[in-house]
Design an enzyme around this catalytic site. Structure first.
Site, PDB file in Angstrom:
ATOM      1  N   LYS A 290      -0.309  -9.402  -3.599  1.00 47.57           N
ATOM      2  CA  LYS A 290      -0.655  -9.774  -2.223  1.00 47.57           C
ATOM      3  C   LYS A 290      -0.883 -11.194  -1.926  1.00 47.57           C
ATOM      4  O   LYS A 290      -0.679 -12.027  -2.670  1.00 47.57           O
ATOM      5  CB  LYS A 290      -2.204  -9.264  -2.348  1.00 47.57           C
ATOM      6  CG  LYS A 290      -2.716  -7.601  -2.238  1.00 47.57           C
ATOM      7  CD  LYS A 290      -3.995  -7.386  -2.319  1.00 47.57           C
ATOM      8  CE  LYS A 290      -4.136  -5.933  -2.316  1.00 47.57           C
ATOM      9  NZ  LYS A 290      -3.746  -5.215  -1.017  1.00 47.57           N
TER      10      LYS A 290
ATOM     11  N   ARG B  76      -3.756   5.163  -5.128  1.00 47.62           N
ATOM     12  CA  ARG B  76      -3.456   6.832  -5.315  1.00 47.62           C
ATOM     13  C   ARG B  76      -2.963   7.125  -6.410  1.00 47.62           C
ATOM     14  O   ARG B  76      -3.007   8.226  -6.931  1.00 47.62           O
ATOM     15  CB  ARG B  76      -2.422   7.001  -4.376  1.00 47.62           C
ATOM     16  CG  ARG B  76      -1.045   6.276  -4.403  1.00 47.62           C
ATOM     17  CD  ARG B  76      -0.421   5.843  -3.004  1.00 47.62           C
ATOM     18  NE  ARG B  76      -0.883   5.115  -1.979  1.00 47.62           N
ATOM     19  CZ  ARG B  76      -0.582   4.775  -0.638  1.00 47.62           C
ATOM     20  NH1 ARG B  76       0.575   5.472  -0.424  1.00 47.62           N
ATOM     21  NH2 ARG B  76      -1.270   4.184   0.078  1.00 47.62           N
TER      22      ARG B  76
HETATM   23  N1  BES Z   1      -6.793  -1.889  -1.731  1.00 49.60           N
HETATM   24  C1  BES Z   1      -5.859  -1.804  -1.011  1.00 49.60           C
HETATM   25  C2  BES Z   1      -6.099  -1.453   0.444  1.00 49.60           C
HETATM   26  C3  BES Z   1      -6.949  -2.362   1.274  1.00 49.60           C
HETATM   27  C4  BES Z   1      -6.486  -3.356   1.644  1.00 49.60           C
HETATM   28  C5  BES Z   1      -8.230  -1.936   1.538  1.00 49.60           C
HETATM   29  C6  BES Z   1      -7.154  -4.421   2.641  1.00 49.60           C
HETATM   30  C7  BES Z   1      -9.113  -2.799   2.809  1.00 49.60           C
HETATM   31  C8  BES Z   1      -8.289  -3.925   3.075  1.00 49.60           C
HETATM   32  C9  BES Z   1      -4.916  -1.000  -1.486  1.00 49.60           C
HETATM   33  O1  BES Z   1      -4.718  -0.771  -2.730  1.00 49.60           O
HETATM   34  C10 BES Z   1      -3.406  -1.317  -0.942  1.00 49.60           C
HETATM   35  O2  BES Z   1      -3.037  -2.253  -1.533  1.00 49.60           O
HETATM   36  N2  BES Z   1      -3.051  -0.774  -0.010  1.00 49.60           N
HETATM   37  C11 BES Z   1      -1.541  -0.975   0.444  1.00 49.60           C
HETATM   38  C12 BES Z   1      -0.725   0.522   0.402  1.00 49.60           C
HETATM   39  C13 BES Z   1       0.663   0.102   0.780  1.00 49.60           C
HETATM   40  C14 BES Z   1       1.286  -0.809  -0.307  1.00 49.60           C
HETATM   41  C15 BES Z   1       1.287   1.322   0.850  1.00 49.60           C
HETATM   42  C16 BES Z   1      -1.984  -1.153   1.956  1.00 49.60           C
HETATM   43  O3  BES Z   1      -2.686  -0.795   2.581  1.00 49.60           O
HETATM   44  O4  BES Z   1      -1.193  -2.299   2.495  1.00 49.60           O
HETATM   45 MN    MN Z   2      -3.442  -2.253  -3.757  1.00 52.86          MN
END
Ligand code: BES
Ligand code: MN
Ligand code: ZN
Length: 494
Positions: free
Chosen positions: A275, A349
């Protein structure tokens, strides 16, 4: 006592107000007319009337108006907190107002207070009394664990005027719920270096021991033996090993079990698909789903609700270590389906895949999973509403109804069979990410692929609601505990 607040109930009688340091009136517009019936001393009644006249908007939800006056030679704080008008006068709004009220008391350094509520002159208003107590307990929440020298917060004894039947029992329920939600908030607020999957197992162990629940903690070897390669793939980049934690509560004999399954990523760096560094620290809250499940489980056991619940906390840390999974990897989950890992940041997931399978494996006929699964849910629904993806509309409706009781909003998103095309892989059975379009829906549908045929299922995406950037109502800045109270209220309907 929860969060340094102790609540009790008393009849609406003149003696209740004697020697009070503070009197807080919870008033909706219509209740204001009933202020004459709560037996306030005459001089105070006059002050309240003048007050209401001076602040005609007193009834707006969470409006706080306060004044200090001399009463029988002593200083008395009189505070009016608004609870709405007409259709707004719901238990949820009284809960919010109670949250605002308790923070006013804390600010004024009050140690004993009367919360006077004309609405509670009716014996049948138990749900209002409970909501008010929940708001008082939860609005007072503070997270001080990380302060080197935390000054002891002032304790406050609050007496609520109420004619509700079995008021003390109602308060005991509110206390159990507030303790559960506060446990969730504590876990969410703790930094990633304090809470790893092994610590989550210890926390679950404490709840199991206190309430005599069955507990099982699977380590890496035990998970490998069950073929849980999806959670293992997520955890393999971290020095902190993953854990699959199961608690069982039996309150309804041999009735079928409902499973609550929580995403427990104790820190989500994104893994190799790392990230951006800005705000990455917020990802310490990525175990909020597991936290909500544990908080709910504690309250359900404490309240001895007549239901059977399996709680599964699927815990791992998502890190980009030398052994981390790579984009392009293919892993076989416990149900035999293969997953092409296109993005290691879509890890939630994957840990849920093995966890919901395990819930079905243990005989649950209904599975509710809860997760900070996507950022996409924030784009779709904002920061006040959580998304639902379900294979059963009645279950989604039941969760929405429980959420309404809890003051937590949910919205079911459409999940057309056509949407499943997006998560099909050319090289494996499933893709773990289908990109930006409908990200909340495809994320949920992915989890649904691991639910056994015939099992009712709903997925709750709390990505936008697990933390709050400002304090309001019964929620305090930081971890909100979102979902815990909804799960408790839902369990109460079983
Ligand atoms: N934990 C995150 C989702 C999230 C991000 C929740 C920011 C609240 C605030 C999750 O693991 C994630 O990184 N999801 C990705 C999925 C994508 C790579 C398909 C997302 O939402 O960008
Ligand atoms: Mn994630
Ligand atoms: Zn995540």
């Amino acid at each position: 006592m929860v969060n340094n607040i102790q609540c009790a109930v008393v009849e609406h009688q003149a003696a209740a107000y004697e020697n009070a340091e503070s009197i807080v009136l919870l008033l909706c517009k219509e209740c204001a007319a009933g202020v004459g019936k709560i037996n306030l001393p005459e001089s105070l009644q006059a002050a309240v009337n003048a007050f209401i006249e001076k602040y005609p908007d007193f009834y707006e939800v969470e409006a706080v108006n306060s004044l200090a006056l001399m009463h029988e030679g002593k200083l008395l704080q009189l505070t009016i907190v608004g609870c709405g008008e007409g259709k707004e006068c719901t238990p949820a709004n009284f809960r919010k107002a109670a949250g605002a009220a308790v923070r006013a008391l804390q600010k004024q350094k009050i140690t004993t207070a009367i919360v006077a509520v004309p609405l509670l002159l009716k014996a049948t208003r138990a749900h209002y009394l409970q909501a008010i107590a929940e708001g008082l307990y939860l609005g007072a929440y503070k997270f001080n664990e990380c302060k080197g020298e935390s000054k002891p917060a002032t304790e406050c004894n609050i007496t609520i005027t109420s004619a509700v039947e079995n008021g003390e029992a109602v308060l005991a329920q509110a206390e159990a719920i507030a303790q559960g939600v506060s446990l969730t908030r504590n876990l969410v607020n703790r930094p990633g270096n304090w809470v790893n999957p092994v610590v989550m197992a210890e926390e679950a162990g404490k709840v199991a021991e206190a309430y005599n629940l069955e507990i099982e903690v699977l380590d890496e070897k035990e998970m490998a033996a069950k073929g849980m390669n999806a959670i293992l793939a997520v955890g393999q980049g971290s020095k902190n090993p993953p854990r699959m934690i199961t608690l069982k509560y039996n309150g309804a004999g041999d009735a079928p079990y409902t499973a609550f399954v929580g995403k427990g990523i104790t820190f989500d760096s994104g893994g190799i698909s790392i990230k951006p560094s800005e705000n990455m620290g917020e990802m310490k809250d990525d175990m909020a789903g597991a936290g909500a499940v544990l908080g709910a489980m504690q309250a359900i056991a404490q309240m001895k609700l007549p239901c059977n619940i399996i709680a599964i906390l699927s815990c791992a840390e998502n890190m980009p270590g030398g052994n981390a999974q790579r984009p392009g990897d293919v892993v076989k989950a416990a149900n035999g389906k293969t997953i092409e890992v296109v993005n290691t940041d879509a890890e939630g997931r994957m840990v849920l895949a093995d966890a919901v399978w395990y819930a079905c494996e243990q005989g649950a006929n209904r599975v509710i999973d809860i997760a900070t699964l996507t950022g996409a849910v924030i784009i779709a629904l904002g920061n006040e509403t959580s998304g639902i993806i379900a294979n059963n509309d009645e279950l989604a409706e039941a969760i929405k109804a429980a959420g309404k009781k809890a003051g937590e909003a949910f919205w079911q998103l459409p999940s057309l069979p056509e949407c499943k095309e997006a998560i099909k892989s050319d090289v494996a059975d499933l893709l773990n990410s289908a990109g930006r379009a409908g990200g909340c829906i495809t994320g949920g549908l992915f989890v649904g692929e691991f639910i056994k045929e015939g099992v009712e299922w709903a997925h709750l995406d709390i990505g936008g609601t697990s933390t709050a950037t400002k304090t309001s109502g019964f929620k305090v800045k930081g971890g909100t505990g979102f979902g815990a109270m909804t799960l408790i209220k839902y369990a109460g309907t079983l």
